[in-house]
Design a protein around this motif. Structure first.
Motif, PDB file in Angstrom:
ATOM      1  N   GLU A  77       0.824  -1.211   0.000  1.00 24.64           N
ATOM      2  CA  GLU A  77       0.000   0.000   0.000  1.00 24.64           C
ATOM      3  C   GLU A  77       0.861   1.265   0.000  1.00 24.64           C
ATOM      4  O   GLU A  77       0.480   2.299  -0.542  1.00 24.64           O
ATOM      5  CB  GLU A  77      -0.950   0.002   1.205  1.00 24.64           C
ATOM      6  CG  GLU A  77      -1.962  -1.126   1.132  1.00 24.64           C
ATOM      7  CD  GLU A  77      -3.039  -1.022   2.203  1.00 24.64           C
ATOM      8  OE1 GLU A  77      -3.236   0.061   2.766  1.00 24.64           O
ATOM      9  OE2 GLU A  77      -3.689  -2.057   2.470  1.00 24.64           O
ATOM     10  N   ILE A  78       2.024   1.146   0.626  1.00 27.29           N
ATOM     11  CA  ILE A  78       2.944   2.282   0.716  1.00 27.29           C
ATOM     12  C   ILE A  78       3.492   2.661  -0.666  1.00 27.29           C
ATOM     13  O   ILE A  78       3.797   3.817  -0.942  1.00 27.29           O
ATOM     14  CB  ILE A  78       4.098   1.897   1.691  1.00 27.29           C
ATOM     15  CG1 ILE A  78       3.558   1.842   3.109  1.00 27.29           C
ATOM     16  CG2 ILE A  78       5.289   2.817   1.604  1.00 27.29           C
ATOM     17  CD1 ILE A  78       2.905   3.118   3.569  1.00 27.29           C
ATOM     18  N   GLU A  79       3.573   1.650  -1.537  1.00 26.92           N
ATOM     19  CA  GLU A  79       4.045   1.913  -2.903  1.00 26.92           C
ATOM     20  C   GLU A  79       3.125   2.899  -3.614  1.00 26.92           C
ATOM     21  O   GLU A  79       3.530   3.570  -4.568  1.00 26.92           O
ATOM     22  CB  GLU A  79       4.141   0.607  -3.700  1.00 26.92           C
ATOM     23  CG  GLU A  79       5.272  -0.293  -3.225  1.00 26.92           C
ATOM     24  CD  GLU A  79       5.417  -1.557  -4.061  1.00 26.92           C
ATOM     25  OE1 GLU A  79       5.284  -1.494  -5.297  1.00 26.92           O
ATOM     26  OE2 GLU A  79       5.647  -2.630  -3.465  1.00 26.92           O
ATOM     27  N   SER A  80       1.880   2.981  -3.149  1.00 23.12           N
ATOM     28  CA  SER A  80       0.918   3.907  -3.767  1.00 23.12           C
ATOM     29  C   SER A  80       1.365   5.360  -3.634  1.00 23.12           C
ATOM     30  O   SER A  80       0.987   6.203  -4.430  1.00 23.12           O
ATOM     31  CB  SER A  80      -0.458   3.758  -3.107  1.00 23.12           C
ATOM     32  OG  SER A  80      -0.828   2.419  -3.063  1.00 23.12           O
ATOM     33  N   TRP A  81       2.129   5.641  -2.596  1.00 23.16           N
ATOM     34  CA  TRP A  81       2.635   7.014  -2.403  1.00 23.16           C
ATOM     35  C   TRP A  81       4.106   7.108  -2.816  1.00 23.16           C
ATOM     36  O   TRP A  81       4.805   8.028  -2.438  1.00 23.16           O
ATOM     37  CB  TRP A  81       2.489   7.426  -0.924  1.00 23.16           C
ATOM     38  CG  TRP A  81       1.092   7.812  -0.547  1.00 23.16           C
ATOM     39  CD1 TRP A  81       0.510   9.036  -0.705  1.00 23.16           C
ATOM     40  CD2 TRP A  81       0.099   6.978   0.063  1.00 23.16           C
ATOM     41  NE1 TRP A  81      -0.795   8.999  -0.225  1.00 23.16           N
ATOM     42  CE2 TRP A  81      -1.061   7.766   0.254  1.00 23.16           C
ATOM     43  CE3 TRP A  81       0.066   5.632   0.467  1.00 23.16           C
ATOM     44  CZ2 TRP A  81      -2.239   7.261   0.822  1.00 23.16           C
ATOM     45  CZ3 TRP A  81      -1.089   5.129   1.025  1.00 23.16           C
ATOM     46  CH2 TRP A  81      -2.228   5.934   1.195  1.00 23.16           C
ATOM     47  N   GLY A  82       4.569   6.097  -3.528  1.00 22.64           N
ATOM     48  CA  GLY A  82       5.977   6.097  -3.946  1.00 22.64           C
ATOM     49  C   GLY A  82       6.918   5.644  -2.846  1.00 22.64           C
ATOM     50  O   GLY A  82       8.136   5.819  -2.960  1.00 22.64           O
ATOM     51  N   GLY A  83       6.376   5.072  -1.778  1.00 29.40           N
ATOM     52  CA  GLY A  83       7.215   4.611  -0.664  1.00 29.40           C
ATOM     53  C   GLY A  83       8.074   3.418  -1.063  1.00 29.40           C
ATOM     54  O   GLY A  83       7.738   2.666  -1.973  1.00 29.40           O
ATOM     55  N   GLU A  84       9.178   3.262  -0.327  1.00 28.91           N
ATOM     56  CA  GLU A  84      10.146   2.216  -0.641  1.00 28.91           C
ATOM     57  C   GLU A  84       9.765   0.900   0.055  1.00 28.91           C
ATOM     58  O   GLU A  84       9.306   0.900   1.200  1.00 28.91           O
ATOM     59  CB  GLU A  84      11.503   2.695  -0.116  1.00 28.91           C
ATOM     60  CG  GLU A  84      12.663   1.780  -0.388  1.00 28.91           C
ATOM     61  CD  GLU A  84      13.914   2.173   0.410  1.00 28.91           C
ATOM     62  OE1 GLU A  84      14.985   1.658   0.095  1.00 28.91           O
ATOM     63  OE2 GLU A  84      13.790   2.970   1.365  1.00 28.91           O
ATOM     64  N   VAL A  85       9.942  -0.217  -0.674  1.00 27.48           N
ATOM     65  CA  VAL A  85       9.708  -1.535  -0.079  1.00 27.48           C
ATOM     66  C   VAL A  85      11.033  -2.287  -0.092  1.00 27.48           C
ATOM     67  O   VAL A  85      11.712  -2.341  -1.119  1.00 27.48           O
ATOM     68  CB  VAL A  85       8.641  -2.327  -0.874  1.00 27.48           C
ATOM     69  CG1 VAL A  85       8.494  -3.735  -0.314  1.00 27.48           C
ATOM     70  CG2 VAL A  85       7.306  -1.600  -0.825  1.00 27.48           C
TER      71      VAL A  85
END
Lengths: 352, 210
Positions: A77-85
């Motif tokens: 879900e964090i990828e939705s804001w461009g967050g790093e996984v």
């Protein structure tokens, strides 16, 4: 009776209506074990919908559990804001550096379009593939992070606690963004074929925040969000305790609750009886070293404590089986369910 | 000061920074910092830690309590003050884990307890080894949330043994609470049930080493 006479869907629905089905249903969430099954790394496994769909189906063939899950990993879900996984070889991926660095970042935060996020598109595709395969026979569980718990990954746990305590305006602003995202994401999964949504909300547990804060925050948010999710929803507190907020959890509109091994299963069953189906509470951390006898005993105990009268789905305590739990243990859990889980289950132990 | 202790605990649990600071300042005479730490701060933090273990207070209250107290003790006993307990040399780390809250709480509590320690942040096994050798660390505290990270402690310990390093390892975090055998499985020297308990465990090891 020692054979299944219901489909997993029938069994789960009857259990959710607080009646005894043919046997106690069990939900295993071996999210990463499919990678082992397909001889892939965890990162490779989560790279295509085909792998995850195939993995989930193979695992169900092996363990015969009563659901499929389209869940990949929390930080998707964090990828939705461009967050790093950040992937690792022996466990679930983590979210990287929080992308909310200051409260003012919240003002500029958009509600992402879920149809544009590759990781979420893979989850949707997996859901569709699973649905095509099992139709209405096996429930497919979709997962969302609750708007109230997502900020742990968006901004870091310490900063989030400070936001709740000291910055009410920004807190509610973030909740509004997260709630829109969460409802869209849950309903997209339901449209793709998910039967129910697991609303992951560990921050609402009294393990993490006091009840008085929960009543003003997580409870209101859950009630409002769940009312806009167009399908059945279960709240999972991911190992967090729940007894002191049992009444409130039952008022959120959820149909089930994931419970902790830190509370007595009989007490939990009594507190939620005829209100919420109890889902739990095998200890996933200890599970990695359980012997066959210990596995059987733990499953038997859980079934005897919470199985009578329905309203109980055997599962682990966290909503995800650790990578370190051997396949053999999961097979042993399954065998124990088929040995002790058929109704009526309160018969005296033949060994005693 | 049982009544004062009670007031301090109440102020901390209700996250009332002003009230907590006022209580400590009322008893501060310019040279009794360690007495206050011993008689007021440590018992309050230990009680709050125990209440969390019993499910009576929440982690957010433990975190805010530790921050409030840390701020005040930093005023009375600034970082680097020779009055802080800097021996044996100690450090705190998160091993290959991306969850830093536990470490943050333990760090604050140990500093509130008058300790001076290094914060290694998030490190790998190799980085940890390098750092503990370079800094001559005698006690290393490791906080974890994820099971794989907890299990990596075993690799760290094996490597420490191979290099003949005698650093004591104190471990804690969710995996160790859910599996009471785990700290032994990873060959740690001790574990703490909660953040405040780490202060108690650390005091014991410090006493043993000095």
């Amino acid at each position: 009776m020692t054979v299944d006479t219901m489909t997993p869907m029938q069994r789960v629905l009857m259990t959710l209506s607080h009646k005894e089905a043919d046997r106690v249903p069990f939900f295993l969430f071996p999210t990463m074990h499919g990678a082992r099954e397909l001889k892939l790394s965890i990162k490779e496994y989560f790279s295509t919908a085909e792998y995850v769909s195939e993995g989930q189906l193979r695992l169900r063939e092996k363990y015969h559990h009563d659901c499929l899950s389209s869940f990949y990993y929390g930080p998707a879900e964090i990828e939705s804001w461009g967050g790093e996984v950040i992937f690792r070889e022996d466990g679930p991926p983590n979210s990287g550096r929080p992308f909310i660095q200051s409260t003012s970042d919240i003002e500029r935060l958009p509600v992402p379009d879920i149809t544009e996020v590759p990781a979420l598109k893979r989850v949707i595709k997996t859901t569709e593939m699973l649905k095509k395969e099992v139709g209405n026979e096996v429930p497919i569980i979709g997962v969302v992070m609750s708007p109230f718990s997502l900020p742990v990954m968006q901004m870091g746990f310490d900063k989030y606690i400070e936001l709740i305590v000291d910055h009410e305006r920004y807190f509610w602003q973030l909740m509004e963004i997260n709630q829109k995202f969460c409802i869209n994401w849950a309903n997209a999964q339901l449209s793709a074929g998910a039967t129910a949504i697991c609303y992951f909300d560990p921050v609402s547990s009294p393990t993490i925040i006091p009840k008085e804060t929960y009543l003003k925050t997580g409870f209101k948010i859950a009630k409002d969000t769940i009312s806009q999710i167009q399908g059945p929803t279960a709240i999972h507190l991911a190992s967090g305790i729940s007894l002191s907020i049992a009444g409130e959890l039952a008022e959120t509109g959820a149909v089930g609750v994931g419970v902790s091994v830190e509370e007595n299963l009989a007490d939990l069953k009594a507190a939620f009886k005829n209100k919420l189906t109890v889902i739990g509470n095998l200890n996933g951390i200890e599970m990695r070293r359980w012997t066959k006898a210990e596995t059987e005993e733990n499953v038997k105990q859980a079934i005897r404590l919470a199985g009578p009268d329905g309203g109980f789905i055997l599962s682990d305590n966290h909503g995800e089986i650790p990578w370190q739990v051997p396949d053999e243990t999961l097979v042993n859990i399954s065998k124990a369910v088929f040995k002790y889980g058929y109704y009526p289950i309160n018969e005296p132990d033949p060994k005693k | 000061m049982p009544r004062t202790n009670e007031h301090l605990i109440t102020a901390l649990i209700s996250m009332n920074r002003t009230a907590a600071h006022d209580i400590i300042r009322q008893h501060y005479n310019g040279k009794n910092t360690f007495l206050l730490i011993e008689q007021l701060v440590v018992p309050a933090l230990e009680t709050i830690g125990d209440l969390w273990t019993e499910g009576i207070v929440a982690l957010s209250q433990v975190y805010m309590s530790s921050r409030i107290i840390e701020e005040l003790i930093d005023e009375l006993l600034p970082p680097g003050d020779p009055g802080r307990i800097g021996q044996p040399k100690m450090a705190i780390a998160v091993l290959e884990d991306y969850h830093l809250l536990g470490k943050r709480i333990v760090w604050s509590i140990l500093r509130a307890g008058g300790y001076e320690l290094l914060d290694y942040g998030r490190v790998t096994v190799a980085e940890t080894l390098e750092k503990i050798v370079a800094d001559k660390i005698e006690i290393l505290l490791i906080s974890t949330l994820m099971l794989p990270s907890a299990l990596r402690i075993k690799d760290l310990k094996s490597e420490m043994e191979r290099q003949n390093l005698k650093t004591r390892l104190i471990v804690g975090g969710a995996p160790f609470r859910f599996d009471e055998m785990l700290w032994r499985d990873v060959n740690a020297d001790a574990t703490a049930n909660n953040a405040a308990d780490s202060l108690k465990v650390l005091n014991g090891i410090v006493e043993e080493l000095t």
